[in-house]
Structure formats: C-alpha cells, structure tokens
Design a protein around this motif. Structure first.
Motif, PDB file in Angstrom:
ATOM      1  N   LEU A 115       0.829  -1.214   0.000  1.00  0.00           N
ATOM      2  CA  LEU A 115       0.000   0.000   0.000  1.00  0.00           C
ATOM      3  C   LEU A 115       0.858   1.256   0.000  1.00  0.00           C
ATOM      4  O   LEU A 115       0.493   2.268  -0.618  1.00  0.00           O
ATOM      5  CB  LEU A 115      -0.937  -0.010   1.219  1.00  0.00           C
ATOM      6  CG  LEU A 115      -2.121  -0.975   1.136  1.00  0.00           C
ATOM      7  CD1 LEU A 115      -2.874  -1.021   2.471  1.00  0.00           C
ATOM      8  CD2 LEU A 115      -3.068  -0.587   0.007  1.00  0.00           C
ATOM      9  N   VAL A 116       2.016   1.224   0.664  1.00  0.00           N
ATOM     10  CA  VAL A 116       2.929   2.369   0.622  1.00  0.00           C
ATOM     11  C   VAL A 116       3.405   2.590  -0.815  1.00  0.00           C
ATOM     12  O   VAL A 116       3.455   3.734  -1.294  1.00  0.00           O
ATOM     13  CB  VAL A 116       4.132   2.146   1.565  1.00  0.00           C
ATOM     14  CG1 VAL A 116       5.180   3.244   1.352  1.00  0.00           C
ATOM     15  CG2 VAL A 116       3.673   2.139   3.017  1.00  0.00           C
ATOM     16  N   ILE A 117       3.753   1.506  -1.508  1.00  0.00           N
ATOM     17  CA  ILE A 117       4.154   1.635  -2.916  1.00  0.00           C
ATOM     18  C   ILE A 117       3.042   2.291  -3.728  1.00  0.00           C
ATOM     19  O   ILE A 117       3.284   3.188  -4.542  1.00  0.00           O
ATOM     20  CB  ILE A 117       4.504   0.253  -3.503  1.00  0.00           C
ATOM     21  CG1 ILE A 117       5.754  -0.324  -2.826  1.00  0.00           C
ATOM     22  CG2 ILE A 117       4.721   0.342  -5.018  1.00  0.00           C
ATOM     23  CD1 ILE A 117       6.085  -1.745  -3.263  1.00  0.00           C
ATOM     24  N   TYR A 118       1.796   1.868  -3.501  1.00  0.00           N
ATOM     25  CA  TYR A 118       0.665   2.424  -4.252  1.00  0.00           C
ATOM     26  C   TYR A 118       0.477   3.916  -3.963  1.00  0.00           C
ATOM     27  O   TYR A 118       0.247   4.721  -4.876  1.00  0.00           O
ATOM     28  CB  TYR A 118      -0.618   1.671  -3.894  1.00  0.00           C
ATOM     29  CG  TYR A 118      -0.687   0.253  -4.386  1.00  0.00           C
ATOM     30  CD1 TYR A 118       0.278  -0.269  -5.242  1.00  0.00           C
ATOM     31  CD2 TYR A 118      -1.737  -0.582  -3.997  1.00  0.00           C
ATOM     32  CE1 TYR A 118       0.196  -1.577  -5.680  1.00  0.00           C
ATOM     33  CE2 TYR A 118      -1.826  -1.892  -4.442  1.00  0.00           C
ATOM     34  CZ  TYR A 118      -0.848  -2.390  -5.283  1.00  0.00           C
ATOM     35  OH  TYR A 118      -0.932  -3.681  -5.725  1.00  0.00           O
ATOM     36  N   ILE A 119       0.562   4.279  -2.684  1.00  0.00           N
ATOM     37  CA  ILE A 119       0.339   5.684  -2.314  1.00  0.00           C
ATOM     38  C   ILE A 119       1.414   6.575  -2.927  1.00  0.00           C
ATOM     39  O   ILE A 119       1.123   7.632  -3.517  1.00  0.00           O
ATOM     40  CB  ILE A 119       0.304   5.831  -0.778  1.00  0.00           C
ATOM     41  CG1 ILE A 119      -0.947   5.129  -0.215  1.00  0.00           C
ATOM     42  CG2 ILE A 119       0.313   7.302  -0.365  1.00  0.00           C
ATOM     43  CD1 ILE A 119      -0.946   4.968   1.285  1.00  0.00           C
TER      44      ILE A 119
END
Length: 558
Positions: A302-306
C-alpha cells in the motif's frame, strides 16, 4: 568518493546494467527529443495532436512493463526479456528511420510505418524496463538492501548519461536548421538511425557481459529462467507463490471494464489513456487481493501504491520536456547559448547533463545522512522532489508573464528549470525504484516494478493531456498576421472569422480558441505553467503530511 571506492562498494554487475541501460536510454531519449517535431513538421500533424500522441506513446511504454514483468516472472526470466526488448526497440527505431525517409513521396506509408514503429518500441520497452530494474535489486542479498538507494542513484546516472548523449547526438544529426532558420525536415531519419544503433550496442553489452558479471555473490547467474532460480533470498515464512482466487480474477476483469467506461465516457479520455488508467488501478487491486499476503506485506505494498499515485503528478510536469517545452523552445525562445543557436530539441539535454553531474553527489549525501542516522525516509525525499518541480514552474511562469505574443524567453530560464527539476528527479525517481525493491515481496518483484511504472504511464498520459492545452505561442501569432488575421483578437472573441479564414488557420495548425483545462480557459503561458505549480505543490504538501503514517506502514524499512 573515488571511482575505485564506488566499484568496491557495489557488485561489478551494477556497472554492466549501468552500461546496458545507458545505451537503451540513448535510444529512447534521443528519439523522444525529435519525435514531436517530426510529427508536426514531416507528418503534418497539429501540435495538440502530437502532444497527445507523445503522451500516449510514453504512457503505453510504461504500461507494457506490467506484461513484461509478468512474462519474466512466469516464463522467460529477466535476461531473455532484456535481450528481446532491446532487439525490438532497435527494430522500432529502424522503422522510424524508414518512416522519416519516405514521407516526402508517400506520407500515408510514412504514417503507417510510424504507428508500427511506436507499437514495437512500446512492447520492447515493456520487456526491457522492469527486468533490468529488477536485476539491480537482485544484485544485493537481503543483508545489503540498505545500499539500494545509492545503487539506484548510480544506476540512474547511467540512465541520464545515455539521455544526455541521445539528446546531444540525435538533435545534432536529426534536427537541422540552416542559417535562415529553415528546418531540414528530411534530416529526422538520421536521428532515428542513431537511436537504433545505440540500442543494438546496449543489447550487445548485456549479451556478452551478463554471464561473467551479472551474478550473485556466490557466482550463480541472476535473471535466468524462473524454473532455475534459487529461492534462498526469501524471508523466513515468506510465501514464494502468489495466490489469486477465481473470484479475485473475475473481479479484476469486471473492474477493468467498469473503470474503462468511467474514464472514456465520463472523464472523456481517449481509448489509449483509458487503458492506461484502468490497467493501473485494476492490477493494483488484483495484487492486494492475493490471499497469501501477510499484514506487513500488504501495508508495504500500500505504501508503494500511495507513493506511486503522487509520482503521477511529478511525471505529468516533468515530461513536458518532450512536448510543450520543446514547442516553446522552438517557437518562443532565444536559444543562443554562448554564441551557439541550439536546435530546439537539444534544449532538453541539460536535464541529462545535470543528472550525470549530480547523481554521485546525491548518492554521497544519502550515504552521509545514513551514517549519521539522519537520512529522511523515501516518501519525504519524494515530497521534496514534488515541491522542487512546483518551484521550477513558478520561476518559469514568472518569467513568461510579460513576454506577450512576440517576446522571446531567454534560454537561461529553461536551463534553470531543468537544473531544479534534475534535483527533484534525483529526490524522487531513483528513490522510488529503490523503495519498490525494498518493500516488494520477492514473488511480486518484477510485477510490482511493472505496477510502479504504471504510475509513470499515468503521469505520461496526463502529461500528454496537459501538453495539449499549451496556448498559442509567438510563431502562431506571426503566422496568422501574415494572412491578415489578428489572432489575439480572435482568441479574445473580438472578431468573427470567415469560413476562408478558418480554413487558413486550420491548414496552418492554428486553433482559433484558447485551450480549456478542468473548466478553466488557459489564456497565456503564465496560466499554463501555473497549472503545474498548483498540481505539484498540492501533491508535495499532501504527501509530506502523510509521511508519519507511511513510516509506520513501512514496518522498519526506510
């Protein structure tokens, strides 16, 4: 830091990948520098259409890494995909050479060759791009992952050394004007030929050196066929295979078509941009639905996506270099650089030059801050990068404010813009590549690089949309004046054109209306550049505000 120390600190395979990527970027950025000028001057397209094609082409180049990453992880392996992608891109550039050779006698054939060439390059880049980035991360065993920010910054220097050479040589041979400023529209072919030769050199470098240097510390080859891979770099208890249920796969297919309908019919995007945006969101959702993911893995993804979402705004602004900024350099810029009148496509060269100059100092800065335990986490670096892009466009907006229709922008302001944007790029792009390498579960390594490149794809698509709202520059007003038309009065709705006058403007690729973005009419270059100030400035502030939460979700990874 001496060169000897750098080499002893990093595997020799990094320098093989450095050289391979350098020649590939020569090929890509050299072609990019002259592409829109070729479309407008040789294939007789409008600047607006050329910007949309440029954005769609770049976007698709960063959409196909999703496919290339999947095929690599499942079937071919990194090495074979890099070789296949390199040969395909060389072939595509060669077809552009033929397109630029025949347009004078058969513009229909030239246009068909151009579309075919761009398609081959798009798929070639998809095989090449995620796999070479994934191999950089694979060079380092898990106990040395802290070196990745530095390694990717060095690798990024190779990218931009190639970009510098491509943006120097391809415009010199392909964007030629005589003493009177008249462009030789038949010279573009030599720029495309140079790009093709560079890609063949890069592919040969990798082919002949991969077995000797692109290896693990124990001497095993990296990036071979998946069935031959040794999985000793997995964390204890980490799943080695993705698990997607039939329900998740069906949901992904449905989501793709629903999102496609939304972007095409509601947001009014063309089909290429629709596919880019829909694919990115769909794939991101599919990966996060993998039932084998642990909470820590899901948080890190999710950090990668954000971060990837905010990267979209960086590339939308940064990639104006090949469209709107090139048109401005061509039409409303004094390009005298210490007595040399630079070709407009060559002005982009300063970005690559500055990256080559500053990549090692930035690498040393991260190493120094890390040694003092003061290195900011990756999302903070990227927020700073977005803020710098906003600053660069604010400065250029201020300097075009009083140009009017015939004033010329001094080249020093474009050089300053590229200098600031280079610092932004070094805070954002190699750091993003490194972040994916640190946070990705091993089984999603190449695929998540493909997902991250989808944010680039979306950014490039947005760059094409934003580039198409460039208002009329000085040459358009001068050309209209030659036909007795006051273009400013036309744009201000003070006069009504006759059918003949409208036909004249259409023939000379001049729009009788100001462009519109998000319901706002763009009247001049100042308003155009302020769009990027607002988009990147807001993105920087929001990302910085999110960093405490993102730090927790990274679970110890910096």
């Amino acid at each position: 830091m001496s060169e000897t120390k750098v080499k002893t600190a990093h595997p020799k395979g990094l320098w093989v990948l450095f050289g391979t990527e350098m020649w590939e970027r020569f090929n890509f950025y050299g072609m990019r520098a002259i592409l829109t000028l070729f479309l407008v001057n040789s294939l007789m397209m409008k600047e607006e259409d050329a910007s949309l094609i440029y954005g769609g082409f770049l976007g698709l180049c960063y959409l196909t890494p999703m496919l290339g990453g999947f095929i690599s992880d499942r079937f071919f392996g990194n090495r074979n995909c890099i070789l296949l992608g390199g040969l395909m891109m060389a072939l595509g550039q060669f077809l552009l050479f033929f397109s630029a050779s025949v347009f004078g006698s058969n513009i229909g054939l030239a246009t068909s060759l151009m579309w075919t060439a761009l398609g081959i390059i798009i798929f070639g880049n998809g095989f090449f791009k995620p796999n070479i980035s994934s191999m950089v991360g694979s060079l380092y065993p898990k106990q040395e992952k802290s070196k990745l920010d530095t390694a990717f910054t060095i690798f990024y220097m190779g990218i931009n050394l190639g970009a510098f050479l491509g943006q120097l040589i391809c415009p010199i041979v392909g964007d030629v004007k005589d003493a009177g400023g008249v462009r030789d529209i038949h010279a573009f072919k030599f720029g495309f030929l140079a790009a093709s030769i560079a890609m063949l050199i890069g592919t040969a470098v990798f082919y002949f050196l991969k077995n000797k240097y692109v290896i693990t510390p124990e001497g095993r080859p990296l990036g071979g066929l998946p069935k031959h891979n040794v999985n000793d770099d997995y964390e204890e208890g980490e799943s080695q295979k993705a698990v997607f249920s039939q329900k998740a796969l069906l949901g992904a297919v449905i989501a793709f078509f629903v999102l496609g309908a939304f972007f095409h019919f509601i947001v009014s995007q063309n089909w290429i941009y629709t596919v880019i945006y829909s694919s990115g969101i769909t794939l991101a959702g599919l990966i996060i639905s993998d039932t084998s993911l642990t909470k820590v893995e899901r948080d890190r993804i999710l950090v990668i996506y954000i971060v990837a979402f905010f990267v979209i705004f960086f590339w939308a602004a940064f990639e104006q270099a090949g469209s709107s900024l090139t048109f401005i350099a061509d039409n409303q810029c004094d390009r005298n650089f210490f007595g040399y009148n630079m070709p407009p496509s060559m002005v982009q060269i300063f970005n690559g030059l500055f990256v080559v100059a500053f990549a090692v100092p930035f690498s040393m800065l991260w190493d120094y801050l890390r040694s003092k335990d003061r290195e900011p986490i990756s999302p903070v670096k990227q927020a700073v990068g977005l803020g710098l892009v906003a600053l660069s466009y604010f400065i250029i907006a201020h300097n075009v404010k009083d140009l009017g229709n015939n004033g010329l922008l001094a080249i020093k302001w474009l050089i300053l813009l590229y200098l600031i944007q280079t610092c932004a790029e070094l805070c954002l792009s190699p750091i993003g590549l490194s972040l994916v390498g640190k946070l990705s579960p091993k089984r999603f390594s190449s695929l998540l690089y493909g997902v991250f490149f989808l944010s680039n794809a979306s950014g490039y698509a947005l760059a094409g949309t934003l580039g198409s709202i460039l208002p009329a520059t000085g040459d358009k007003f001068n050309k209209a004046k030659e036909f007795g038309i006051d273009l400013q009065a036309v744009l201000d709705k003070k006069i009504t054109l006759t059918a003949d006058q409208l036909a004249i403007l259409e023939k000379n690729q001049i729009s009788p209306n100001n462009p519109v973005f998000a319901g706002f009419e763009i009247h001049n270059l100042f308003e155009f550049f302020m769009v990027f100030v607002i988009l990147c400035g807001l993105a920087a502030v929001i990302l910085m505000a999110l960093t405490p939460k993102l730090k927790k979700m990274m679970h110890g990874v910096r």
